[in-house]
Design a protein around this motif. Sequence first.
Motif, mmCIF file in Angstrom:
data_model
loop_
_atom_site.group_PDB
_atom_site.id
_atom_site.type_symbol
_atom_site.label_atom_id
_atom_site.label_comp_id
_atom_site.label_asym_id
_atom_site.label_seq_id
_atom_site.Cartn_x
_atom_site.Cartn_y
_atom_site.Cartn_z
ATOM 1 N N ALA A 2 9.450 12.223 -1.096
ATOM 2 C CA ALA A 2 8.320 11.696 -1.864
ATOM 3 C C ALA A 2 8.942 10.785 -2.910
ATOM 4 N N ILE A 3 8.200 9.783 -3.313
ATOM 5 C CA ILE A 3 8.749 8.877 -4.314
ATOM 6 C C ILE A 3 8.580 9.544 -5.674
ATOM 7 N N THR A 4 9.689 9.992 -6.246
ATOM 8 C CA THR A 4 9.570 10.777 -7.475
ATOM 9 C C THR A 4 10.226 10.100 -8.671
ATOM 10 N N GLU A 212 -7.827 0.301 -1.448
ATOM 11 C CA GLU A 212 -7.035 1.536 -1.431
ATOM 12 C C GLU A 212 -5.987 1.450 -0.328
ATOM 13 N N ASP A 213 -4.873 2.159 -0.530
ATOM 14 C CA ASP A 213 -3.860 2.161 0.540
ATOM 15 C C ASP A 213 -4.361 2.971 1.733
ATOM 16 N N GLY A 214 -4.851 4.170 1.442
ATOM 17 C CA GLY A 214 -5.407 5.007 2.496
ATOM 18 C C GLY A 214 -6.485 5.878 1.880
ATOM 19 N N LYS A 216 -7.540 8.736 2.748
ATOM 20 C CA LYS A 216 -7.241 10.179 2.741
ATOM 21 C C LYS A 216 -6.141 10.458 1.711
ATOM 22 N N ARG A 217 -5.086 9.700 1.752
ATOM 23 C CA ARG A 217 -3.933 9.843 0.864
ATOM 24 C C ARG A 217 -3.261 8.476 0.805
ATOM 25 N N ASP A 218 -2.920 7.879 -0.308
ATOM 26 C CA ASP A 218 -2.949 8.349 -1.688
ATOM 27 C C ASP A 218 -4.214 7.923 -2.444
ATOM 28 N N ARG A 219 -5.097 7.175 -1.770
ATOM 29 C CA ARG A 219 -6.361 6.753 -2.382
ATOM 30 C C ARG A 219 -6.145 5.974 -3.664
ATOM 31 N N ALA A 224 2.185 -3.374 -2.783
ATOM 32 C CA ALA A 224 2.667 -3.938 -1.513
ATOM 33 C C ALA A 224 1.605 -3.784 -0.427
ATOM 34 N N ASP A 225 0.833 -2.719 -0.536
ATOM 35 C CA ASP A 225 -0.275 -2.518 0.402
ATOM 36 C C ASP A 225 -1.337 -3.580 0.145
ATOM 37 N N LEU A 226 -1.631 -3.801 -1.154
ATOM 38 C CA LEU A 226 -2.610 -4.828 -1.532
ATOM 39 C C LEU A 226 -2.231 -6.174 -0.940
ATOM 40 N N ASP A 279 10.982 -4.146 -5.343
ATOM 41 C CA ASP A 279 10.254 -5.066 -4.466
ATOM 42 C C ASP A 279 8.764 -5.105 -4.816
ATOM 43 N N TYR A 280 8.214 -3.943 -5.186
ATOM 44 C CA TYR A 280 6.778 -3.883 -5.451
ATOM 45 C C TYR A 280 6.408 -4.742 -6.663
ATOM 46 N N SER A 281 7.195 -4.686 -7.733
ATOM 47 C CA SER A 281 6.882 -5.511 -8.913
ATOM 48 C C SER A 281 6.872 -6.990 -8.524
ATOM 49 N N TYR A 482 -2.391 3.577 11.620
ATOM 50 C CA TYR A 482 -1.710 4.638 10.871
ATOM 51 C C TYR A 482 -0.755 4.108 9.803
ATOM 52 N N GLU A 483 -0.493 4.968 8.843
ATOM 53 C CA GLU A 483 0.484 4.663 7.785
ATOM 54 C C GLU A 483 1.878 4.473 8.353
ATOM 55 N N LEU A 484 2.239 5.364 9.281
ATOM 56 C CA LEU A 484 3.504 5.160 9.950
ATOM 57 C C LEU A 484 3.381 5.526 11.405
ATOM 58 N N CYS A 504 -5.393 6.216 8.410
ATOM 59 C CA CYS A 504 -6.158 4.990 8.194
ATOM 60 C C CYS A 504 -5.489 4.355 6.996
ATOM 61 N N HIS A 505 -4.556 3.461 7.256
ATOM 62 C CA HIS A 505 -3.726 2.955 6.168
ATOM 63 C C HIS A 505 -3.722 1.431 6.222
ATOM 64 N N ALA A 506 -4.180 0.842 5.134
ATOM 65 C CA ALA A 506 -4.505 -0.578 5.199
ATOM 66 C C ALA A 506 -3.319 -1.501 5.438
ATOM 67 N N TRP A 507 -2.110 -1.043 5.102
ATOM 68 C CA TRP A 507 -0.979 -1.955 5.337
ATOM 69 C C TRP A 507 -0.732 -2.155 6.826
ATOM 70 N N SER A 508 -1.464 -1.411 7.639
ATOM 71 C CA SER A 508 -1.278 -1.539 9.084
ATOM 72 C C SER A 508 -2.373 -2.392 9.725
HETATM 73 C C1 RAM Z 1 3.304 5.908 0.313
HETATM 74 C C2 RAM Z 1 2.024 5.245 0.676
HETATM 75 C C3 RAM Z 1 1.799 3.893 0.054
HETATM 76 C C4 RAM Z 1 3.082 3.136 -0.100
HETATM 77 C C5 RAM Z 1 4.101 3.958 -0.790
HETATM 78 C C6 RAM Z 1 5.410 3.311 -1.082
HETATM 79 O O1 RAM Z 1 3.087 6.813 -0.714
HETATM 80 O O2 RAM Z 1 2.014 5.148 2.056
HETATM 81 O O3 RAM Z 1 0.861 3.215 0.793
HETATM 82 O O4 RAM Z 1 2.931 1.889 -0.699
HETATM 83 O O5 RAM Z 1 4.363 5.061 0.009
#
Ligand code: RAM
Length: 521
Positions: A2-4, A212-214, A216-219, A224-226, A279-281, A482-484, A504-508
């Motif tokens: 998880a990104i912590t 939203e990115d997804g 269901k999660r992370d809402r 980067a998704d945007l 990268d996101y910034s 899918y997200e992945l 259901c993940h918009a970056w896809s």
């Molecule tokens: C996950 C999500 C999100 C993505 C980040 C980096 O938590 O899939 O969409 O941008 O990772």
Amino acid sequence: MAITNKIQNFHMEVHEAFLAKAEALTPTLRETLVRPVRTVDLVLAGPDCAAREAERGFTASRPMGRDGQVCLDFGDHQVGYVSFRLTPVGSPPDAPAYLRLKFGEIPYEIAASASDYQGEVSRAWIQEEFLHIDVLPAEVRLPRRYAFRYLEVTVLDTSPKYQVVISEVLCRSVTSADRSAVPPLKSADPELVQLDRVSLKTMEDCMQSVFEDGPKRDRRLWIADLRLQALTNYVTFRNNELVRRCLYLFAALTQNEGRVGACLFLEPKPQVDDTALFDYSLFFVSCLYDYYKATGDLDTLRELFPTADRQIELSLRELDERGIVTDRDTWWCFLDWSDGLNKQAGAQAILIYALRQAEALARRLGDEARAEGYEAAVRRLTQAALTHLWDEEQGFFVSGSDRQVSWASQVWFVLADVFDRAENVRLLHRLMERNPGFPMVTPYMYHYFVEALMENGLTGQAEARMKGYWGEMVRDGADTFYELYDPEDRYASPYGSRIVNSFCHAWSSTPSYFIRKYLAP
Ligand code: RAM
């Protein structure tokens, strides 16, 4: 994983005027009432689980007591609020009705057991509820918004003296997308038609009060998704005001020193997260660049350009004495979810990529001095990359102290245009032929690969790859992308279990962008 990572001594900087602009652009959600279309039985299909029709149509369940169960299929992916009626049958109810509800975007989430989950991201994302209903009959309205196609209801208990019937099951589905704004597709290729349809549905379900990115999660609003949602939006739903709202939100709510955060939360009020990704910034620059290209909205460009400029300035601080972005621990930069991926080369390429966009924007604003500064930085960073990251013998860019060769590094250097087109093409061919390892695992990174092929004239290859990767998801039964997705490992998850993956993940959803921009413009 998880990104912590958090930035140190985090605080939020608020630009009130930008925030007011963003809030004024809050969209109204459209609502549609959707009912289940059939009941299904879950069956094992190959390594996975599928839903087989049990009964067509659904009005009411049979009377159900302890362990009674019904799985409803809403016919397509929904994002919305569910309600139903619970009616007792038999003696007067002498105990509460106790129900378990499971919502699944795909059948696997219904079949999997939530109690087995050991992953790192919160188990609270698993869409499972336990309800006690004390007074019957009851009109049950669930307060949460769910993302699902399947709803399984299990009666954990009633009492030996009564049973319950479930009826009037309804989902109030919500979106800010307007289908009537989507231009007709100019292709009759059945595969493209199908990919476009699934992309649009994915976009639609992720378009809420922001992109939203997804659902269901992370809402939430990840930048980067945007970026990919906005690109797809310009050629589909054309809700440019929603993109503008998101841009203003990111510019209004920054981290220390004006850094654009990796994501924003919207509730109870908009707030930037304390996660920063290199990268996101920088994708703030790309989002603004694309937005201006799509809309020609000079006022917004003028107002938000300083935020873009700030991201470049902060990133340039990360260079070492050679002019190479300093490598750090795993989560300083995203790129992709592939295990062990080193980010240094990708980060260097993305900085060059963003600098080129910033240069174009500065020129548009007549700020020649700044544009020349960016241009000089491009030259310096490119030279540094060719000297220190390009491995002539292997014909690949290497990343980190272990000189890792990955797909992500090559793709991003192609997009950064450090070579001319002929050399880019050679590099892409070499990459596909030699398949050096550290493959792409998200449709997000796959997008940039297909974009690199398209931008360098390899349209046929790009189309084939797109049809292969996203098409395989459709063949696997995806209603939304899918997200992945790793066709080699359908159970892949960076989170320890596929049950918390987002389906259901918009970056896809970028096949619509590729089809409408390059293949059938
Ligand atoms: C996950 C999500 C999100 C993505 C980040 C980096 O938590 O899939 O969409 O941008 O990772």
